[in-house]
Structure formats: structure tokens, C-alpha cells
Design a protein around this motif. Structure first.
Motif, short mmCIF file in Angstrom:
data_model
loop_
_atom_site.label_atom_id
_atom_site.label_comp_id
_atom_site.label_asym_id
_atom_site.label_seq_id
_atom_site.Cartn_x
_atom_site.Cartn_y
_atom_site.Cartn_z
N ARG A 290 0.85 -1.22 0.00
CA ARG A 290 0.00 0.00 0.00
C ARG A 290 0.87 1.25 0.00
O ARG A 290 0.58 2.24 -0.67
CB ARG A 290 -0.95 -0.01 1.19
N GLY A 293 2.16 1.84 -3.42
CA GLY A 293 1.14 1.99 -4.47
C GLY A 293 0.88 0.74 -5.30
O GLY A 293 0.22 0.81 -6.32
N GLN A 296 -4.08 -1.28 -3.85
CA GLN A 296 -5.02 -0.18 -3.55
C GLN A 296 -5.90 -0.53 -2.36
O GLN A 296 -6.16 -1.68 -2.08
CB GLN A 296 -5.87 0.10 -4.78
#
Length: 296
Positions: A290, A293, A296
Motif C-alpha cells: 500500500r 502503491g 489499492q
């Protein structure tokens, strides 16, 4: 009424002839060794694959060694694993002797493809290999950055190291002394698990550790650069059976998302969260994904 009855019978017949396996997601099993590092990486792959496909991923932990992981892959007991390039030196197939990282990777990729039917991905960005390690205090005092820097004071230093490395002729202490041109005044054999605390508590001056071990962070230690490339490279990569990749080609991009994304310091930090802070491997993996990235 007859019309409704006919439709109901048609639906029942249709349901009966649908194959029983239809609608079930296929399961991919990722096998891991006994230490935290591959368990964390396996959980990353599980999260990324399941979030992007309809596939189910199970993680099978605590396989005794990388050799066992490779054999389980070969026999299809698992479909994916995390392996290290230096495994090619364990006589899986003919190789050209070298310690060049790019060449070792190339031979791992080509050899396991040809002889085992594995697809060996490009590395995550770190290697887990032997590393001469000292306390930060000793490193700062003597300005130690690489193994060659140790030569002037080696005659007064005690080395803490596992017994097997001391005895191995071709890639152990005898070969090291010839390669670097110096020896330590004393060697103290011990279990690898004990070397970190031993050097931190000044029972020894320098130890042979593993480069991504969480205890390097825990005890504020510093690993020295192998500037003369004595130790073989052990770059970590995901490995999958080629038949699985052929059936699910989308996995190549998904698994490849971690290429070059995890350096040595990052892996130490992740191992630290599990080994020292006692956090769950899946939670640590999810948090990292997370943060970067990738999830999600």
C-alpha cells in the motif's frame, strides 16, 4: 402453468449438465523456506495476484531449504517460490564458474528453464548472502566500509563464524584468506544465530552474518562491502512453473511488478517488523504494498 413448469425443468437440466468445477477459482501454491523473508515476499505475491485476478493463492510455509522449494516446484507440489541465484552452485545443472552477478542470474534463468521448466524472474533488488559485519562503533572508529579495510587490523581481531564455513576449502575460510590476503588472529566457531549478539556485545570483533538479517538492524550493526567479490551472489527472485505462466500469462506482469522494488535495507526493515516486532507477515507485506502503491 405448464409454461412455468417447462421453464423450471429446463433450468434444472441446465444446472445438472454444468461441470462441477465451473466457477471455482484455480489455486496457486507458493512455497517458502523457514525464515521470514520469503514468507513476506510470498504474501506480497498472494495479495497482488488475488487483487488483480480471479485466482486463489495459498502460501505453504516452512519448507526446510531452498533445495526443498526447488524440488517441490519440480514435482508440482507448489507452483511458485522464492529462490536465490547462488543456488546454481548446488549442482542442479552444468554451469560456468563465475561470481559475476549478471552472469549468475543469466545461468539461473537459462538453466532452470531448460532443465526444470521454471520461469525465473528478474530479481527484487537485493541479495541475501554472507556478509562480514561489525558494530557501528567499530566501523566508525576504524572507518570500515569494505572487507579490504579490515586488513590492517585483522591480526588483532577475533572472528565469530559458523563452523561449517571455517572448514569449507573451496568457498570457506581457507579460500577467503587466499582471496583477500589476510587472516584473523582468532576464530570463534558459533551458531549463525548467535553471531549478531556476540559482535554487538563485543565478545568478538567481527562476524560473518547474512546480509538481510533483521538482527543487523536490531543490534545496530554494519555489513561491509565484499569489494573483491569473494562470496557468490544470491539475488532473490520469484520463480514459477512455466506451464502455470502459459495458462495465466497475466501473471508475468503482476509478479514482475516487484522487480527492482526491494533493496537490501528495505528487506532488513521488513524482516525486522516480523522477527523483532513480532508482526504478521501478511500485515507487513500489505503495509509495504500500500505504501508503494502496488495495492489499492
Amino acid at each position: 402453468m405448464k409454461r412455468i413448469s417447462y421453464v423450471l425443468r429446463l433450468i434444472m437440466i441446465t444446472v445438472m449438465i454444468i461441470p462441477s468445477g465451473c466457477g471455482k477459482s484455480e489455486t496457486i501454491i507458493i512455497g517458502t523456506q523457514t525464515f521470514s523473508e520469503p514468507k513476506i515476499l510470498a504474501q506480497m505475491h498472494k495479495l497482488m495476484i488475488e487483487s488483480r485476478t480471479g485466482l486463489k493463492v495459498d502460501v505453504l510455509p516452512d519448507l526446510a531449504s531452498s533445495t526443498v522449494v526447488a524440488q517441490a516446484l519440480k514435482s508440482n507440489d507448489i507452483q511458485m517460490g522464492i529462490l536465490y541465484t547462488g543456488i546454481i552452485f548446488d549442482n542442479y545443472f552444468p554451469i560456468e564458474p563465475t561470481k559475476d552477478r549478471a552472469e549468475v542470474l543469466k545461468q539461473a534463468q537459462q538453466g532452470f528453464d531448460k532443465y526444470f521448466g521454471f520461469h525465473w524472474f528478474d530479481p527484487y533488488g537485493f541479495e541475501n548472502t554472507y556478509a562480514f559485519t561489525v558494530s557501528t562503533e567499530v566501523a566508525d572508529t576504524y572507518k570500515l566500509e569494505k572487507i579490504s579495510d579490515v586488513a590492517p587490523m585483522a591480526a588483532s581481531m577475533t572472528l565469530g563464524v559458523d563452523t561449517t564455513w571455517l572448514e569449507r576449502e573451496s568457498d570457506g575460510y581457507p579460500a577467503f584468506k587466499k582471496h583477500y590476503g589476510f587472516a584473523f588472529v582468532k576464530t570463534l566457531p558459533m551458531e549463525v544465530a548467535l553471531v549478531y549478539k556476540a559482535v554487538a556485545s563485543k565478545n568478538v570483533d567481527i562476524v560473518l552474518a547474512y546480509s538481510t538479517d533483521s538482527r543487523i538492524k536490531e543490534y545496530h550493526l554494519k555489513s561491509l562491502k565484499d569489494d573483491k567479490q569473494f562470496f557468490p551472489p544470491y539475488d532473490a527472485s520469484p520463480v514459477i512453473r512455466k506451464e502455470v505462466l502459459a495458462k495465466h500469462p497475466e501473471l508475468e506482469e503482476i509478479i514482475g511488478l516487484l522487480k527492482g522494488k526491494i533493496d537490501m535495507q528495505t528487506m532488513i526493515e521488513l524482516n525486522y517488523e516480523v522477527d523483532v516486532n513480532k508482526r504478521n507477515e501478511r500485515k507487513v507485506a500489505e503495509e509495504y504494498l500500500r505504501k508503494t502503491g502496488l495495492l489499492q
